[in-house]
Design an enzyme around this catalytic site. Structure first.
Site, short mmCIF file in Angstrom:
data_model
loop_
_atom_site.label_atom_id
_atom_site.label_comp_id
_atom_site.label_asym_id
_atom_site.label_seq_id
_atom_site.Cartn_x
_atom_site.Cartn_y
_atom_site.Cartn_z
N HIS A 1 0.83 -1.21 0.00
CA HIS A 1 0.00 0.00 0.00
C HIS A 1 0.87 1.26 0.00
O HIS A 1 0.57 2.24 -0.70
CB HIS A 1 -0.94 -0.02 1.19
CG HIS A 1 -1.98 1.04 1.15
ND1 HIS A 1 -2.41 1.71 2.25
CD2 HIS A 1 -2.68 1.56 0.11
CE1 HIS A 1 -3.33 2.61 1.91
NE2 HIS A 1 -3.51 2.53 0.61
N GLU B 1 2.13 1.76 -3.47
CA GLU B 1 1.05 2.28 -4.32
C GLU B 1 1.04 3.80 -4.27
O GLU B 1 0.97 4.48 -5.30
CB GLU B 1 -0.29 1.72 -3.85
CG GLU B 1 -1.49 2.40 -4.45
CD GLU B 1 -2.73 2.27 -3.59
OE1 GLU B 1 -3.45 3.28 -3.45
OE2 GLU B 1 -2.98 1.17 -3.06
N HIS B 2 1.13 4.36 -3.06
CA HIS B 2 1.11 5.82 -2.91
C HIS B 2 2.39 6.46 -3.42
O HIS B 2 2.36 7.57 -3.96
CB HIS B 2 0.86 6.19 -1.45
CG HIS B 2 -0.55 5.98 -1.03
ND1 HIS B 2 -1.53 6.92 -1.21
CD2 HIS B 2 -1.16 4.89 -0.49
CE1 HIS B 2 -2.68 6.45 -0.77
NE2 HIS B 2 -2.49 5.22 -0.32
#
Length: 164
Positions: free
Chosen positions: A110, A113-114
Site C-alpha cells: 500500500h 502504491e502511494h
C-alpha cells in the site's frame, strides 16, 4: 491470445505483447470518439467534445455522480445526448498485494502504491504527474488489494502519448 466479448459490446479490443514482457489489452470506444460521419479534424471545433475525462461540471439529469460528487458520463448517456467522449485511459494491474508484504513491513504494498505517483523520471516533482493530468482534464487513482495492486489514469486523448 484472443479476446472473447459479447456480440452487443461495440468496443474494439487488441492484445499486444511489449518488449519488457508485459501483456497489454487495448480497448477502443471509437464509435464514441468518432461518431458516424465525423472525422478527427471535425472534432477540433466540435462544441460537444468532452475535454475532461472527469469533470466537476454541474450534475445533469442524463449523468450520475461518483462518490466524490464529480460528474460521470456513461457510454449509454453519451450516445443518448450526442456527446463525444474525448478521453483515453490506461490501467496497470500488478500481481503484488498486501498478502505479499514481508512480515517485518506490513503495509508495504500500500505504501508503494502511494509512492508511485510521488515522482518518476519523466515527472520528477512531487505530484507532478497529477498536476499534468489535471491541466489536461484527467485523473489518476490506485488501489491495493490482497493479491493485486491497480494503477490507472484517464486524460484527454490528445495528450495520451505524452502522458505515457
Amino acid at each position: 491470445m484472443s479476446v472473447h466479448k459479447s456480440p452487443y459490446d461495440e468496443k474494439e479490443y487488441r492484445v499486444i505483447w511489449l518488449d519488457n514482457g508485459l501483456i497489454a489489452l487495448l480497448i477502443s470506444e471509437s464509435k464514441l470518439a468518432h461518431p458516424e460521419g465525423s472525422d478527427e479534424s471535425e472534432l477540433e471545433d466540435e462544441e460537444e467534445v468532452d475535454t475532461q475525462c472527469h469533470s466537476n461540471a454541474k450534475k445533469r439529469s442524463d449523468s450520475h455522480s461518483s462518490s466524490s460528487g464529480d460528474e460521470v458520463i456513461s457510454e449509454e448517456d453519451a450516445k443518448k445526448t450526442g456527446r463525444i467522449l474525448n478521453c483515453a485511459a490506461c490501467g496497470l494491474c500488478v500481481r503484488i498485494g498486501s498478502f505479499h508484504d514481508p512480515l517485518q513491513v506490513p503495509g508495504l504494498a500500500h505504501l508503494l502504491e502511494h509512492m508511485l505517483f510521488m515522482g518518476s523520471e519523466k515527472y520528477p516533482g512531487e505530484n507532478e504527474f497529477d498536476a499534468f493530468l489535471s491541466r489536461h482534464g484527467g485523473i489518476s487513482d490506485a488501489s491495493t488489494d490482497y493479491e493485486t495492486s491497480i494503477f490507472y489514469f484517464g486524460v484527454n486523448r490528445k495528450v495520451l502519448k505524452e502522458t505515457l
